[in-house]
Design a protein around this motif. Structure first.
Motif, PDB file in Angstrom:
ATOM      1  N   THR A 126      46.975 -21.610   4.311  1.00 59.78           N
ATOM      2  CA  THR A 126      46.567 -20.915   5.523  1.00 59.78           C
ATOM      3  C   THR A 126      45.718 -19.736   5.091  1.00 59.78           C
ATOM      4  O   THR A 126      46.145 -18.917   4.289  1.00 59.78           O
ATOM      5  CB  THR A 126      47.782 -20.399   6.330  1.00 59.78           C
ATOM      6  N   ALA A 127      44.476 -19.665   5.621  1.00 61.02           N
ATOM      7  CA  ALA A 127      43.581 -18.578   5.216  1.00 61.02           C
ATOM      8  C   ALA A 127      44.234 -17.244   5.548  1.00 61.02           C
ATOM      9  O   ALA A 127      44.694 -17.006   6.655  1.00 61.02           O
ATOM     10  CB  ALA A 127      42.248 -18.706   5.933  1.00 61.02           C
ATOM     11  N   GLY A 128      44.308 -16.371   4.546  1.00 64.78           N
ATOM     12  CA  GLY A 128      44.872 -15.052   4.741  1.00 64.78           C
ATOM     13  C   GLY A 128      46.388 -15.023   4.718  1.00 64.78           C
ATOM     14  O   GLY A 128      47.002 -14.013   5.027  1.00 64.78           O
ATOM     15  N   SER A 129      47.015 -16.152   4.357  1.00 66.58           N
ATOM     16  CA  SER A 129      48.478 -16.202   4.360  1.00 66.58           C
ATOM     17  C   SER A 129      49.071 -15.226   3.370  1.00 66.58           C
ATOM     18  O   SER A 129      48.674 -15.157   2.221  1.00 66.58           O
ATOM     19  CB  SER A 129      48.944 -17.625   4.006  1.00 66.58           C
ATOM     20  N   ALA A 130      50.087 -14.484   3.808  1.00 66.59           N
ATOM     21  CA  ALA A 130      50.745 -13.516   2.922  1.00 66.59           C
ATOM     22  C   ALA A 130      51.635 -14.211   1.908  1.00 66.59           C
ATOM     23  O   ALA A 130      52.067 -13.615   0.942  1.00 66.59           O
ATOM     24  CB  ALA A 130      51.565 -12.543   3.762  1.00 66.59           C
ATOM     25  N   LEU A 131      51.912 -15.523   2.149  1.00 60.18           N
ATOM     26  CA  LEU A 131      52.805 -16.238   1.242  1.00 60.18           C
ATOM     27  C   LEU A 131      52.090 -16.721  -0.007  1.00 60.18           C
ATOM     28  O   LEU A 131      52.712 -16.964  -1.029  1.00 60.18           O
ATOM     29  CB  LEU A 131      53.418 -17.448   1.978  1.00 60.18           C
ATOM     30  N   ALA A 132      50.759 -16.889   0.082  1.00 54.86           N
ATOM     31  CA  ALA A 132      50.020 -17.378  -1.063  1.00 54.86           C
ATOM     32  C   ALA A 132      50.003 -16.324  -2.159  1.00 54.86           C
ATOM     33  O   ALA A 132      49.856 -15.138  -1.894  1.00 54.86           O
ATOM     34  CB  ALA A 132      48.603 -17.739  -0.653  1.00 54.86           C
ATOM     35  N   GLU A 133      50.155 -16.770  -3.402  1.00 61.58           N
ATOM     36  CA  GLU A 133      50.263 -15.828  -4.512  1.00 61.58           C
ATOM     37  C   GLU A 133      48.928 -15.540  -5.192  1.00 61.58           C
ATOM     38  O   GLU A 133      48.793 -14.541  -5.847  1.00 61.58           O
ATOM     39  CB  GLU A 133      51.281 -16.356  -5.532  1.00 61.58           C
ATOM     40  N   VAL A 134      47.967 -16.454  -5.038  1.00 61.87           N
ATOM     41  CA  VAL A 134      46.669 -16.252  -5.661  1.00 61.87           C
ATOM     42  C   VAL A 134      45.587 -16.498  -4.606  1.00 61.87           C
ATOM     43  O   VAL A 134      45.569 -17.536  -3.959  1.00 61.87           O
ATOM     44  CB  VAL A 134      46.448 -17.193  -6.858  1.00 61.87           C
ATOM     45  N   LYS A 135      44.696 -15.513  -4.460  1.00 60.77           N
ATOM     46  CA  LYS A 135      43.590 -15.628  -3.513  1.00 60.77           C
ATOM     47  C   LYS A 135      42.287 -15.866  -4.276  1.00 60.77           C
ATOM     48  O   LYS A 135      41.961 -15.122  -5.200  1.00 60.77           O
ATOM     49  CB  LYS A 135      43.453 -14.366  -2.663  1.00 60.77           C
ATOM     50  N   ILE A 136      41.559 -16.890  -3.848  1.00 57.69           N
ATOM     51  CA  ILE A 136      40.272 -17.221  -4.446  1.00 57.69           C
ATOM     52  C   ILE A 136      39.191 -17.097  -3.376  1.00 57.69           C
ATOM     53  O   ILE A 136      39.253 -17.748  -2.334  1.00 57.69           O
ATOM     54  CB  ILE A 136      40.266 -18.638  -5.039  1.00 57.69           C
ATOM     55  N   GLY A 137      38.197 -16.251  -3.646  1.00 58.99           N
ATOM     56  CA  GLY A 137      37.034 -16.149  -2.774  1.00 58.99           C
ATOM     57  C   GLY A 137      35.928 -17.019  -3.331  1.00 58.99           C
ATOM     58  O   GLY A 137      35.483 -16.813  -4.465  1.00 58.99           O
ATOM     59  N   PHE A 138      35.509 -18.011  -2.577  1.00 56.59           N
ATOM     60  CA  PHE A 138      34.515 -18.979  -3.056  1.00 56.59           C
ATOM     61  C   PHE A 138      33.211 -18.775  -2.299  1.00 56.59           C
ATOM     62  O   PHE A 138      33.146 -18.957  -1.086  1.00 56.59           O
ATOM     63  CB  PHE A 138      35.031 -20.403  -2.852  1.00 56.59           C
ATOM     64  N   LEU A 139      32.166 -18.399  -3.019  1.00 56.11           N
ATOM     65  CA  LEU A 139      30.856 -18.130  -2.434  1.00 56.11           C
ATOM     66  C   LEU A 139      29.912 -19.288  -2.738  1.00 56.11           C
ATOM     67  O   LEU A 139      29.804 -19.727  -3.887  1.00 56.11           O
ATOM     68  CB  LEU A 139      30.280 -16.835  -3.001  1.00 56.11           C
ATOM     69  N   ALA A 140      29.237 -19.791  -1.709  1.00 57.67           N
ATOM     70  CA  ALA A 140      28.294 -20.895  -1.901  1.00 57.67           C
ATOM     71  C   ALA A 140      27.207 -20.821  -0.839  1.00 57.67           C
ATOM     72  O   ALA A 140      27.351 -20.141   0.178  1.00 57.67           O
ATOM     73  CB  ALA A 140      29.012 -22.239  -1.822  1.00 57.67           C
ATOM     74  N   THR A 141      26.118 -21.534  -1.093  1.00 62.00           N
ATOM     75  CA  THR A 141      25.045 -21.660  -0.114  1.00 62.00           C
ATOM     76  C   THR A 141      25.368 -22.862   0.767  1.00 62.00           C
ATOM     77  O   THR A 141      25.322 -24.005   0.318  1.00 62.00           O
ATOM     78  CB  THR A 141      23.690 -21.858  -0.809  1.00 62.00           C
ATOM     79  N   LEU A 142      25.701 -22.595   2.035  1.00 63.88           N
ATOM     80  CA  LEU A 142      26.187 -23.635   2.931  1.00 63.88           C
ATOM     81  C   LEU A 142      25.285 -23.841   4.145  1.00 63.88           C
ATOM     82  O   LEU A 142      25.638 -24.591   5.059  1.00 63.88           O
ATOM     83  CB  LEU A 142      27.617 -23.309   3.377  1.00 63.88           C
ATOM     84  N   SER A 143      24.137 -23.183   4.160  1.00 68.55           N
ATOM     85  CA  SER A 143      23.162 -23.395   5.226  1.00 68.55           C
ATOM     86  C   SER A 143      21.769 -23.282   4.633  1.00 68.55           C
ATOM     87  O   SER A 143      21.574 -22.695   3.571  1.00 68.55           O
ATOM     88  CB  SER A 143      23.357 -22.378   6.358  1.00 68.55           C
TER      89      SER A 143
END
Length: 389
Positions: free
Chosen positions: A19-36
Motif C-alpha cells: 500500500t503506497a505510504g503504508s506505515a507497516l512497510a519497512e523499506v521505502k523505494i522511490g522509483f523515478l522514470a520517464t513515463l510520458s
C-alpha cells in the motif's frame, strides 16, 4: 504541468501486498522514470521489470515489506528534481532507484548526494558520475552510457568497416555515446550528425546520409525516435544495403512496433533475451507471460536492480538505515544476475561483458535479438580512474 504522482494500481498493490505510504512497510523505494512523452515506453518497461521482481517475492525484497512509490519525470530535469525532493522530504524513502534519461540523472545527482541518499540506477549512466563526480552511495545496475556504443565501435572495427556515419540526439547521453563509439572504432567517421531530442522526422538526415555513401551507419535513438528512424531507413531502401549499427534503438521496447522492418539491424548491449542462464530464462518467461511481449533491456536492467536491492537488504537483515553496511552489501553484488557474473568498479558501475546482437526471428517466429558476438568481455568504463573514492 504540475508534478504527476503515479502509484501502483489498487489491483497490483493488492497482488504485491503493498500500500503506497503504508506505515507497516519497512523499506521505502522511490522509483523515478520517464513515463510520458517520447521516452515513455522505456520508463514503463523499467517499472514493469522492477514490479515483476517485487510481485515474484510477494511484495518483499530481502524479506522486508516494500513500499514502492513511482514518479514520472516527463523527461524534464526540473520535474526529476521535484520528484526527488518529494521522495526525500515527504515520502522519506530509504532508496531512490530507476532514472531513464541522463539529463534527468545529472539534475538529480546533487540533491541525492547532498541528502546522502543511496541510489540504485536502472538505466541512465552519464560519464561525469562515472568519473570525477562519482559518489559512494550510487550504484548503477545497468552500464555507463559510453559502453553500449563502445561495443558497437569494437564490432565495427572487427567487421573492418572503413568509414561510419553517425547520428545521435544532442544531449548528455548522445554525446557520451559518440565518445564511446569513436573510442573503439579504428576507421574514419564520414559524418557526425546531432538531432533534436525527441525528433520524429529524419528525412533530411537520411538524404544526407545516402549522399555520403558510408560503409556503415551508427545511431543512438532510443524509444519513439528509434522506431521512426528505422522505419524511414527501411523506406529509403537502406536496410540491408548499408549495415545499421545501433544503441538503444532496436530492442524489446521498439521491436514490437518495428517488426520485420528492423530485421538485419545490429545492436550492442550487456544482455539479450536469448541468454542461457537460469535467472534470465526465468525472467523472460515470466515477463512474456505477464506482459505479452519480449522484455527489453530496460525491463531487464530494472528487474536486475530489484534483485541487487533484494540481495543487499537480505545481507543486512533489513537494516537499511545502516547506510555503510547496506552500501557494502550492494557493492558485493552477491546474487545471480540475469547478465551472469559481474562486479562493481570503484565508481559504482559494473565491470561486465558486452555483446553484439542482430535483429532476427526467434524460434517462435517473433522478431527479437540474436546474440552473435562478445566483442568486449569483462569490460570496465573509460572514466573510473577519474573517480577518487
Amino acid at each position: 504541468m504540475a508534478l504527476r504522482k503515479t502509484v501502483l494500481s489498487a489491483a497490483l498493490a493488492l497482488s504485491l501486498g503493498l500500500t503506497a505510504g503504508s506505515a507497516l512497510a519497512e523499506v521505502k523505494i522511490g522509483f523515478l522514470a520517464t513515463l510520458s512523452g517520447a521516452g515513455a515506453a522505456l520508463g514503463q518497461d523499467m517499472v514493469d521489470g522492477f514490479t515483476l521482481a517485487l510481485e515474484e517475492r510477494g511484495g518483499k525484497l530481502g524479506g522486508q515489506d516494500i513500499t514502492f512509490i513511482k514518479e514520472d519525470d516527463q523527461l524534464k530535469p526540473d520535474m526529476g528534481v521535484q520528484a526527488v525532493q518529494k521522495f526525500l522530504e515527504k515520502d522519506k524513502v530509504d532508496i531512490v532507484a530507476g532514472v531513464t534519461f541522463s539529463n534527468v540523472m545529472m539534475a538529480i545527482a546533487k540533491p541525492l548526494a547532498d541528502a546522502h541518499m543511496t541510489f540504485v540506477g536502472s538505466n541512465a549512466g552519464p560519464a561525469p558520475l562515472a568519473g570525477n563526480q562519482c559518489n559512494a552511495g550510487f550504484f548503477f545496475a545497468a552500464w555507463q552510457n559510453d559502453e553500449q556504443a563502445e561495443v558497437m565501435g569494437q564490432f565495427a572495427t572487427d567487421q573492418k568497416y572503413k568509414n561510419v556515419y553517425m547520428i545521435t540526439p544532442n544531449y548528455q547521453s548522445g554525446r557520451d555515446q559518440v565518445k564511446g563509439f569513436t573510442r573503439f572504432y579504428k576507421g574514419r567517421i564520414s559524418g557526425e550528425v546531432y538531432t533534436q531530442l525527441g525528433q520524429q522526422d529524419y528525412s533530411a538526415e537520411l538524404l544526407a546520409l545516402s549522399a555520403a555513401k558510408p560503409e556503415a551507419v551508427w545511431v543512438f535513438l532510443p524509444g519513439g525516435m528509434g522506431v521512426n528512424f528505422v522505419k524511414q531507413y527501411k523506406q529509403f531502401g537502406l536496410m540491408g544495403k548499408i549495415p545499421l549499427l545501433t544503441v538503444s534503438t532496436v530492442d524489446g521496447s521498439t521491436l514490437p512496433a518495428l517488426g520485420d522492418a528492423a530485421l538485419g539491424a545490429y545492436a550492442g548491449t550487456f544482455w539479450g533475451p536469448d541468454f542461457k542462464n537460469a535467472t534470465s530464462e526465468a525472467f523472460v518467461a515470466a515477463f512474456e507471460k505477464k506482459y505479452k511481449r519480449i522484455p527489453s533491456q530496460y525491463a531487464a536492467q530494472a528487474y536486475d536492480s530489484a534483485l541487487l536491492i533484494d540481495s543487499a537488504i537480505q545481507k543486512v537483515d533489513g537494516k537499511v538505515d545502516d547506510k555503510q553496511a547496506f552500501r557494502d552489501a550492494l557493492r558485493a553484488a552477491d546474487y545471480a544476475s540475469l547478465r551472469g557474473a559481474y562486479k562493481f568498479n570503484v565508481n559504482g558501475f559494473p565491470i561486465e561483458d558486452f555483446y553484439a546482437f542482430q535483429v532476427a526471428k526467434d524460434a517462435q517466429g517473433k522478431v527479437s535479438l540474436k546474440t552473435i558476438a562478445k566483442p568486449l568481455p569483462d569490460h570496465a568504463d573509460a572514466y573510473f580512474e577519474e573517480c577518487k573514492l
